[in-house]
Every structure is written in structure tokens, then in C-alpha cells.
Scaffold this active site. Sequence first.
Site, PDB file in Angstrom:
ATOM      1  N   SER A   4      19.955  -6.158 -22.934  1.00  0.00           N
ATOM      2  CA  SER A   4      20.058  -4.700 -22.852  1.00  0.00           C
ATOM      3  C   SER A   4      19.114  -4.089 -21.822  1.00  0.00           C
ATOM      4  O   SER A   4      19.258  -4.320 -20.634  1.00  0.00           O
ATOM      5  CB  SER A   4      19.842  -4.101 -24.250  1.00  0.00           C
ATOM      6  OG  SER A   4      20.219  -2.753 -24.302  1.00  0.00           O
ATOM      7  N   ASP A  45      18.760  -6.748  -7.537  1.00  0.00           N
ATOM      8  CA  ASP A  45      19.720  -6.250  -6.557  1.00  0.00           C
ATOM      9  C   ASP A  45      19.055  -5.458  -5.440  1.00  0.00           C
ATOM     10  O   ASP A  45      19.578  -5.409  -4.313  1.00  0.00           O
ATOM     11  CB  ASP A  45      20.776  -5.380  -7.239  1.00  0.00           C
ATOM     12  CG  ASP A  45      21.808  -6.211  -7.999  1.00  0.00           C
ATOM     13  OD1 ASP A  45      21.671  -7.453  -8.012  1.00  0.00           O
ATOM     14  OD2 ASP A  45      22.737  -5.623  -8.573  1.00  0.00           O
ATOM     15  N   LYS A  93      24.104  -8.173 -22.961  1.00  0.00           N
ATOM     16  CA  LYS A  93      24.411  -6.984 -23.764  1.00  0.00           C
ATOM     17  C   LYS A  93      24.384  -5.790 -22.814  1.00  0.00           C
ATOM     18  O   LYS A  93      23.351  -5.187 -22.580  1.00  0.00           O
ATOM     19  CB  LYS A  93      23.393  -6.836 -24.901  1.00  0.00           C
ATOM     20  CG  LYS A  93      23.828  -5.893 -26.023  1.00  0.00           C
ATOM     21  CD  LYS A  93      23.460  -4.466 -25.718  1.00  0.00           C
ATOM     22  CE  LYS A  93      23.805  -3.537 -26.864  1.00  0.00           C
ATOM     23  NZ  LYS A  93      23.507  -2.130 -26.558  1.00  0.00           N
TER      24      LYS A  93
END
Length: 458
Positions: free
Chosen positions: A298, A309, A323
Site C-alpha cells: 500500500s 520511477d 495492494k
Amino acid sequence: MQSLKRYWKTYILGGALLLVLFIMAETGFQVRAFAQERYADLQNFSKVLNLIQQYYVEEVNTKKLVYGAIKGMLRELDPHTNFMPPEMFKDFETETSGEFGGLGIEISIQNGILTIISPIEDAPAWEAGIKAGDKVVAIDGTTTKGMSLAEASVMMRGKKGSKIVLRVVRDNEDKPRDITVVRGSVKIKSVKYTDLGDGFAYVRITSFIENTSKDLQKVVETHIKNNKNMSGLLIDMRRNPGGLLDQAIKVSDMFLKQGTIVSTIGRNKNEKEVATASKKGQYTNFPIVILVNEYTASASEIVSGALQDNKRALIVGQRTFGKGSVQSVIKLGDGSGLKLTVARYYTPNGVSIQAEGIHPDIEIEDVDPDAFSKAIVKSVTTREGDIAGHLKGDREKAAEKLDVKEGAEEGALAWWKDVGSKKDEKLSPRDKLFKADYQAYQAFSYLKAWDTLKALTR
């Protein structure tokens, strides 16, 4: 000519008006059809409830029936969508403040089985020996088969000092084991720090609660003040079950100059919410390595994906839990609450986290220190090169000229020789951490070799 123009103008306007009226009529028909269908369904529910109230063999609690109907409806959705009666919702609200009563575990439903995602460090379940990945098959003798997350949560809560027995099935064990846990107050310390020396810092983020970003900032500031700089930061988010989205965004923002942090997309694909860096990141000039595993979930996956990224951090360890769904919590009129999945998370590169997780740049398998120590001790043999005053070989001479340690090992063997075989009383806090944690040791070796590994983050 003028009359002809007026004729065509009137014709076009009339046609447009008819088209609009047709669309409105069609839309109105669809809305009415949908409303009638929903009304028919609700009418059936109302009839059943009325029949139960009038003719069931015993008196019934109407609110209990309605709550049960809502729970049954939500079972058709994902396991993170839950209805919480007033008492449960009150407990839920206290959990994100950092202190609450209970066992101190994050649970989920995996393949229909109640599973421990992570025990909170230093909490009752952690102290009792509950481990991430344990499958809970019974609570106080009651089977968990078909039990929702909300129902399991209710059963696990109780008075401080009371006991609960969890029957768990653990990987690589033939029989289930019963573990007794004494319920207690769970005070979460979400940021834990160790000075690794030479300006390097280790920070473990155990969860994302309302003060996580502030606590992390304090730790980083203290380290920089004491060491005059930050040579590199190792962030450990293994077994971090997540928490508050706003805290994950704030933590990511601390280390970014610019760029997207996370985006969420709901049922309407055109309605996309994007969280971006505020361009106020204070800590953008030192290397970061983030350590994750299969129980990183999460909010911790959001931070990992954002820094990966944006080429800000190297992610090492194992693929994360996956999740990647967004829940909104709605407080209802009677004090109950609905936790409803409304969207999916996407990393800055547009990759959905849901069921996929974050893939590390470098995989590091876990090593059991005790098992490895026993195996290595059995295999240790004295060779000619280990004897004091031995005649040096050609490779050893060449290594001396290059100022390279002959026999410098990589991986688990290097870890064992460096810290794994040392006695605890002789170890610094840094070495105590690494002796018990091969993955952290390896992650730190990558942090120290950051300049060499820069290409991996491009």
C-alpha cells in the site's frame, strides 16, 4: 434568397431541437429503467425484511439484520471493502492516530484465508511470535473460514490484558500451531533510526501514521547535524503494511525536486487525480536505497514506486505485496462506517500497483542467520592460505599491488565473515543490525557503491 436562408436556418434549428429532445427522451428512459430496476431490487429486500419481522419464529433485532445484509452485499466485492458497526469504526479511527488497543497486526484475505501481512514491531502479536505470512485458521477455537476482515478484527479486539489464541499455519511446517497473545495497548513508533557511520543512516519505516513524515524529517535533520552531512540513506520498508496516503505523499515529496508521486484512477477513467512533488524537497542531493519485500504494501509501495520511477532511489529486496487499491472511509449517520474501494494507484510511469507490486531493481533473497551460521561452520576448512606466514601465490601478490583484499567474498559468505560470526557483546549498533539481517547488510553494500550503480537508476 433571404427567405431561402431563413428556411434552412429554421430547418437546421428544428432538426437540432428534435435531436436534443430525442437524446433527452432516450437518457430519461434509461434513467427511469435503472431506477425501476433498483426499486424492484430494494422492494424485494424490504419484503423479505418485513416477512422476517412479522413471521420469524423468534423476535429479531432489525438493526442486526440490516447490518448483516450490508456485510453480505460487500462480500461480493474486494476484501478491502468493509462495513464497520459503530464500535468497530470508533476503533478504526483511533488506529491511525498511533495508539490503540489490540494485537498490533495487519491482516488480509488471501485466497480466502485470513493472512497476517505484518505484525507491528514491539506490539503484543510481535512479542508473542506471530510472523508475516502466518495463515490464521482459527481464533479462540472459531474457524476463520468465510470470515470477513471486519469480523476477524472484532474477534481479535478485547480488553487490555485479556488473552486470545490464534491457530496459525506457517510455511514449511507440517502442523498448525496455537499462539497465545495477550492484548495490550499498541503504541506505534513508525520511524526507527540507526547511525551506520561515515555519514550513512538506516531508517526503518514500520507504517504510515499521522506523524510519520514529521518523525522522519526529525531523524534526517538530527543525523545531518551530528554528522555534518548525509552520505547516503537506507530506508527499510519491509513488512510495512501501509497506512495514510497523505503521509506517503509527504515522505516522497521530501526527497524529490519535481515529478509525479502517484496517480489514482477510479471507475471513470477520465477522472484522474495526480499528486505531484511540491518542488520543496529538502533532501534531494544524497543517494537513497529502499529495501522492500513481499510484505511491503500500500502506502509503502507508493513511496517505493515514486522514488524508483523518478530515478531518485534504488529499490532492492523482493517484489512487494501489490495492494494498489484506494479506499475511502465514509462515516454514516448512526456512527458506523463504510470503507469502500474507489480507485487504483498508479506509479509515475503509469503502472498499476494492484496485484503486481513494485519490482526491485536488484533482488536480494533473505538468509536465515542461524541456519546459515550452522551450515557455514560445518563447511569451514583451514587451507594453506589461512596459515600465518604462508608462501604467497601469484594472485595474492597481484592483489597486494592493486590494494585489493585477497579472498574478498561476495554475498552471504562476505556477510557472515564480516559480522555474522562475531559475538554480540563486541558489536556496535550497526553491526548488531547487520548480524541479524543479511538483506539490510547487502542493501547497505549497494548504498556504499552508489556511484558504480548510478546506471541502474537511469
